[in-house]
Design a protein around this motif. Structure first.
Motif, mmCIF file in Angstrom:
data_model
loop_
_atom_site.group_PDB
_atom_site.id
_atom_site.type_symbol
_atom_site.label_atom_id
_atom_site.label_comp_id
_atom_site.label_asym_id
_atom_site.label_seq_id
_atom_site.Cartn_x
_atom_site.Cartn_y
_atom_site.Cartn_z
ATOM 1 N N GLY A 43 0.715 -1.060 -0.214
ATOM 2 C CA GLY A 43 -0.130 -0.130 -0.068
ATOM 3 C C GLY A 43 0.878 1.420 -0.102
ATOM 4 N N GLU A 44 0.174 2.461 -0.005
ATOM 5 C CA GLU A 44 0.882 3.670 -0.148
ATOM 6 C C GLU A 44 1.855 3.755 0.944
ATOM 7 N N GLY A 45 1.449 3.391 2.179
ATOM 8 C CA GLY A 45 2.417 3.551 3.384
ATOM 9 C C GLY A 45 3.729 3.053 3.080
ATOM 10 N N ASP A 46 3.953 1.833 2.360
ATOM 11 C CA ASP A 46 5.203 1.300 2.152
ATOM 12 C C ASP A 46 6.115 2.338 1.260
ATOM 13 N N CYS A 47 5.411 3.241 0.472
ATOM 14 C CA CYS A 47 5.964 3.946 -0.587
ATOM 15 C C CYS A 47 6.065 5.479 -0.136
ATOM 16 N N GLY A 48 6.168 5.753 1.184
ATOM 17 C CA GLY A 48 6.389 6.979 1.493
ATOM 18 C C GLY A 48 5.135 7.724 1.874
ATOM 19 N N GLY A 50 2.513 8.551 -0.463
ATOM 20 C CA GLY A 50 2.229 9.477 -1.532
ATOM 21 C C GLY A 50 0.832 8.715 -2.168
ATOM 22 N N THR A 51 -0.205 9.342 -2.486
ATOM 23 C CA THR A 51 -1.423 9.149 -3.378
ATOM 24 C C THR A 51 -0.851 8.213 -4.503
ATOM 25 N N ASP A 52 -1.510 7.044 -4.744
ATOM 26 C CA ASP A 52 -1.185 6.106 -5.768
ATOM 27 C C ASP A 52 0.232 5.843 -6.202
ATOM 28 N N TRP A 65 4.480 -2.771 -6.347
ATOM 29 C CA TRP A 65 6.073 -2.139 -6.047
ATOM 30 C C TRP A 65 5.744 -0.654 -6.304
ATOM 31 N N CYS A 66 6.501 -0.235 -5.519
ATOM 32 C CA CYS A 66 6.745 1.284 -5.429
ATOM 33 C C CYS A 66 7.045 1.998 -6.625
ATOM 34 N N SER A 67 5.971 2.659 -7.235
ATOM 35 C CA SER A 67 6.084 3.134 -8.698
ATOM 36 C C SER A 67 5.238 4.578 -8.745
ATOM 37 N N PRO A 68 5.696 5.604 -8.043
ATOM 38 C CA PRO A 68 4.523 6.735 -8.111
ATOM 39 C C PRO A 68 4.229 7.269 -9.379
ATOM 40 N N PHE A 81 12.428 5.671 -15.593
ATOM 41 C CA PHE A 81 11.982 6.434 -16.668
ATOM 42 C C PHE A 81 10.345 6.453 -16.583
ATOM 43 N N CYS A 82 9.976 7.522 -16.874
ATOM 44 C CA CYS A 82 8.561 7.855 -16.687
ATOM 45 C C CYS A 82 7.835 7.185 -18.064
ATOM 46 N N ILE A 83 7.074 6.017 -17.668
ATOM 47 C CA ILE A 83 6.578 5.215 -19.027
ATOM 48 C C ILE A 83 5.097 4.987 -18.863
ATOM 49 N N ASP A 84 4.412 5.276 -20.023
ATOM 50 C CA ASP A 84 3.071 5.147 -20.070
ATOM 51 C C ASP A 84 2.567 3.714 -20.090
ATOM 52 N N HIS A 85 2.083 3.196 -19.108
ATOM 53 C CA HIS A 85 1.479 1.663 -18.902
ATOM 54 C C HIS A 85 0.046 1.864 -18.017
ATOM 55 N N SER A 86 -1.027 2.442 -19.123
ATOM 56 C CA SER A 86 -2.179 2.794 -18.425
ATOM 57 C C SER A 86 -2.112 3.618 -17.431
ATOM 58 N N GLY A 87 -1.484 4.945 -17.820
ATOM 59 C CA GLY A 87 -1.163 5.889 -16.822
ATOM 60 C C GLY A 87 0.542 5.767 -16.472
#
Length: 118
Positions: A43-48, A50-52, A65-68, A81-87
Motif C-alpha cells: 500500500g501507499e504507506g510502504d512507498c512514502g 504518496g497517493t497512488d 511495487w513502489c512506482s509513483p 523512466f516515466c513510462i505510459d502503462h495505462s497511466g
C-alpha cells in the motif's frame, strides 16, 4: 569406456543444471525523497505515503511495487523512466530481460527500455 562416457554425461548434466536463470532476483530499488522506487509494497504507506504510489496488478505485478505517478522522466530517480502503462509511472531501466527480475521482461516503451511484469 562406458564408465567414462557415463561420467562425462553426468558432469554435463550437472553443469547445465547449475546454470539456471542468471537474471536478477530482485528489482532495483532507489530511494528518492523518502520513496523506495522499485521496492515491494502492499500500500501507499510502504512507498512514502504518496497517493497512488504503490502500483499493484497489471504490468506492475500482483505483488505490487513502489512506482509513483510521474509527468516526465525528471520525476523519476536515476535508472528509472516515466513510462505510459495505462497511466504514467516510473519503471526501472534495462538493456535486456537479464536486467529484470524473474517473471519480468525488458520492453521498449515510451522511447525507453524498461522492466515490466509479464
Amino acid at each position: 569406456m562406458r564408465h567414462l562416457a557415463a561420467s562425462i554425461l553426468l558432469a554435463a548434466i550437472a553443469t547445465v543444471a547449475a546454470c539456471g536463470d542468471d537474471r536478477n532476483a530482485d528489482r532495483p530499488v532507489t530511494d528518492l525523497n523518502g520513496v523506495p522506487y522499485g521496492a515491494t509494497c502492499n500500500g501507499e504507506g510502504d512507498c512514502g505515503g504518496g497517493t497512488d504510489s504503490c502500483c499493484i496488478g497489471g504490468k506492475c505485478s500482483a505483488d505490487g511495487w513502489c512506482s509513483p505517478k510521474c509527468a516526465s522522466d525528471q520525476d523519476c530517480p536515476e535508472g528509472f523512466f516515466c513510462i505510459d502503462h495505462s497511466g504514467t509511472r516510473c519503471f526501472a531501466a534495462c538493456s535486456d530481460d537479464r536486467d529484470c527480475p524473474i517473471d519480468w521482461i525488458c520492453e521498449d516503451k515510451s522511447g525507453h527500455k524498461t522492466c515490466r511484469y509479464k
